[in-house]
Scaffold this motif. Structure first.
Motif, PDB file in Angstrom:
ATOM      1  N   THR A 100       0.815  -1.223   0.000  1.00 22.53           N
ATOM      2  CA  THR A 100       0.000   0.000   0.000  1.00 22.53           C
ATOM      3  C   THR A 100       0.846   1.270   0.000  1.00 22.53           C
ATOM      4  O   THR A 100       0.417   2.297  -0.541  1.00 22.53           O
ATOM      5  N   ASP A 101       2.054   1.224   0.570  1.00 20.45           N
ATOM      6  CA  ASP A 101       2.909   2.409   0.580  1.00 20.45           C
ATOM      7  C   ASP A 101       3.224   2.889  -0.831  1.00 20.45           C
ATOM      8  O   ASP A 101       3.436   4.078  -1.062  1.00 20.45           O
ATOM      9  N   ALA A 102       3.251   1.969  -1.794  1.00 21.62           N
ATOM     10  CA  ALA A 102       3.537   2.356  -3.172  1.00 21.62           C
ATOM     11  C   ALA A 102       2.433   3.217  -3.761  1.00 21.62           C
ATOM     12  O   ALA A 102       2.671   4.002  -4.682  1.00 21.62           O
ATOM     13  N   MET A 103       1.222   3.083  -3.226  1.00 19.39           N
ATOM     14  CA  MET A 103       0.095   3.880  -3.701  1.00 19.39           C
ATOM     15  C   MET A 103       0.094   5.278  -3.089  1.00 19.39           C
ATOM     16  O   MET A 103       0.113   6.282  -3.799  1.00 19.39           O
ATOM     17  N   HIS A 104       0.070   5.347  -1.743  1.00 20.65           N
ATOM     18  CA  HIS A 104      -0.134   6.669  -1.143  1.00 20.65           C
ATOM     19  C   HIS A 104       1.112   7.556  -1.204  1.00 20.65           C
ATOM     20  O   HIS A 104       1.016   8.766  -0.997  1.00 20.65           O
ATOM     21  N   THR A 105       2.288   6.975  -1.505  1.00 17.90           N
ATOM     22  CA  THR A 105       3.460   7.813  -1.736  1.00 17.90           C
ATOM     23  C   THR A 105       3.452   8.421  -3.129  1.00 17.90           C
ATOM     24  O   THR A 105       4.228   9.338  -3.412  1.00 17.90           O
ATOM     25  N   LEU A 126      -2.925  -5.301 -11.259  1.00 23.34           N
ATOM     26  CA  LEU A 126      -2.300  -4.923 -10.005  1.00 23.34           C
ATOM     27  C   LEU A 126      -2.637  -5.944  -8.927  1.00 23.34           C
ATOM     28  O   LEU A 126      -3.785  -6.367  -8.797  1.00 23.34           O
ATOM     29  N   TYR A 127      -1.623  -6.313  -8.130  1.00 28.52           N
ATOM     30  CA  TYR A 127      -1.806  -7.315  -7.081  1.00 28.52           C
ATOM     31  C   TYR A 127      -1.253  -6.773  -5.761  1.00 28.52           C
ATOM     32  O   TYR A 127      -0.041  -6.549  -5.633  1.00 28.52           O
ATOM     33  N   ASP A 128      -2.151  -6.541  -4.802  1.00 26.99           N
ATOM     34  CA  ASP A 128      -1.769  -6.067  -3.474  1.00 26.99           C
ATOM     35  C   ASP A 128      -1.299  -7.271  -2.665  1.00 26.99           C
ATOM     36  O   ASP A 128      -2.110  -8.076  -2.208  1.00 26.99           O
ATOM     37  N   GLN A 129       0.014  -7.404  -2.483  1.00 24.46           N
ATOM     38  CA  GLN A 129       0.585  -8.586  -1.836  1.00 24.46           C
ATOM     39  C   GLN A 129       1.730  -8.183  -0.903  1.00 24.46           C
ATOM     40  O   GLN A 129       2.367  -7.144  -1.099  1.00 24.46           O
ATOM     41  N   ALA A 228      -3.537  -1.311  11.935  1.00 23.24           N
ATOM     42  CA  ALA A 228      -2.956  -2.087  10.826  1.00 23.24           C
ATOM     43  C   ALA A 228      -2.411  -1.193   9.720  1.00 23.24           C
ATOM     44  O   ALA A 228      -1.596  -1.631   8.923  1.00 23.24           O
ATOM     45  N   ASP A 229      -2.865   0.068   9.663  1.00 22.78           N
ATOM     46  CA  ASP A 229      -2.424   0.940   8.581  1.00 22.78           C
ATOM     47  C   ASP A 229      -2.420   2.386   9.060  1.00 22.78           C
ATOM     48  O   ASP A 229      -3.067   2.734  10.057  1.00 22.78           O
ATOM     49  N   PRO A 230      -1.696   3.281   8.364  1.00 22.68           N
ATOM     50  CA  PRO A 230      -1.574   4.674   8.793  1.00 22.68           C
ATOM     51  C   PRO A 230      -2.892   5.435   8.835  1.00 22.68           C
ATOM     52  O   PRO A 230      -3.098   6.266   9.717  1.00 22.68           O
ATOM     53  N   LEU A 231      -3.794   5.175   7.875  1.00 22.43           N
ATOM     54  CA  LEU A 231      -5.066   5.904   7.864  1.00 22.43           C
ATOM     55  C   LEU A 231      -5.898   5.586   9.100  1.00 22.43           C
ATOM     56  O   LEU A 231      -6.519   6.476   9.701  1.00 22.43           O
ATOM     57  N   THR A 232      -5.902   4.321   9.505  1.00 23.34           N
ATOM     58  CA  THR A 232      -6.605   3.946  10.733  1.00 23.34           C
ATOM     59  C   THR A 232      -5.986   4.641  11.923  1.00 23.34           C
ATOM     60  O   THR A 232      -6.690   5.168  12.805  1.00 23.34           O
TER      61      THR A 232
END
Length: 299
Positions: A100-105, A126-129, A228-232
């Motif tokens: 996910t870091d590849a997206m929001h950066t 695209l595969y989120d893995q 589990a993630d920065p947005l949370t």
């Protein structure tokens, strides 16, 4: 060697739990289908189905085999599609793994936008893995490039990697917190404060690593919640439930109820790497990789 046709027959019977209905779906008669399933079981030395007069059900081994059969058939379909595109003189599609870091950066969206402008006919999957799964995908050629948090070992015989981004961690705290008005914060000020730890649930050691980094910087966090993630984590901070360390790229917009402070004495960061197979099979893969690597400074 596995017969893909038999695998497709097996999947159809497993999903229908009925040889007759599976045969109708496959547009073949029931007897040849039963023979093919029996031949598959004989070749494997494995009982895939429990049979009764009313229905046919997977054994426990059959369930495991079904999961892997689905994965193999998906890969076979992608490979067939690639072959047909190459046969028509096209370059084929791209299969990209990412965290996910590849997206929001902005690293991945920027590269995809450039790809769309330069090669509008390329299909992208695209595969989120997680990183380990992406490395296996590169080795199996089901992925063309992987965007991961940690690189493969330097002596990996199959894979290469290059750093894309080092995203520094900033302190996020409730805007009404007593420390929110201070421009400079010392480690002592953060000691014993309620904290929200942000970590990767796939890594059992992430919490220990986080605490160790805090202690090394001079303070001990009182962890009240895990996110589990920065947005949370940002949502929990905004609700006044604690402090959190969030990567800078997540702070581009303003979040109501959250104040942000830099901690020059804390060296933590989130890193992003590109990984790929050492052997390039298609020019479009190498071209996209270069696009990703060039864009790392602009993201």
């Amino acid at each position: 060697m596995l017969d893909l046709r038999q695998l497709r027959y097996f999947v159809a019977v497993a999903e229908a739990e009925h040889v007759g209905r599976a045969a109708e779906r496959l547009h073949i008669s029931q007897s040849p289908l039963s023979r093919q399933i029996a031949q598959l079981e004989k070749n494997l030395g494995l009982t895939l189905f429990e049979r009764s007069q009313q229905r046919i059900r997977l054994t426990s081994d059959g369930h495991v085999f079904l999961t892997e059969a689905h994965a193999l058939l998906r890969h076979a379909d992608r490979l067939e599609n690639l072959g047909r595109r190459l046969g028509r003189g096209e370059e084929g599609g791209l299969c990209i793994g990412y965290v996910t870091d590849a997206m929001h950066t902005g690293i991945l969206p920027t590269a995809l936008r450039t790809l769309r402008d330069q090669r509008p006919g390329i299909h992208v999957a695209l595969y989120d893995q997680e990183s380990a799964e992406q490395f296996e995908g590169l080795r199996q050629r089901s992925l063309d490039i992987a965007l991961v948090r940690t690189p493969p070992p330097e002596d990996d015989p199959d894979l290469n990697a290059a750093p894309l981004l080092k995203d520094p961690l900033l302190l996020a705290l409730p805007s009404e917190h007593s420390l929110a008005g201070q421009e400079e914060l010392t480690p002592d000020a953060l000691d014993g404060q309620p904290w929200i730890a942000v970590g990767d649930s796939q890594d059992p050691a992430w919490r220990d690593v986080f605490v160790a980094s805090c202690v090394a910087s001079g303070f001990t966090p009182d962890i009240r919640l895990d996110a589990a993630d920065p947005l949370t984590a940002l949502g929990l901070v905004a609700s006044g439930l604690g402090l959190a360390l969030i990567q800078k790229s997540m702070m581009r917009g303003t979040t109501d109820g959250v104040a942000v402070r830099e901690l020059p004495w804390y060296g933590g960061s989130v890193q992003l790497w590109a990984a790929w197979h050492r052997v390039d099979l298609r020019p479009v893969v190498a071209a996209f990789r270069e696009t990703v690597l060039v864009g790392r400074g602009a993201a």
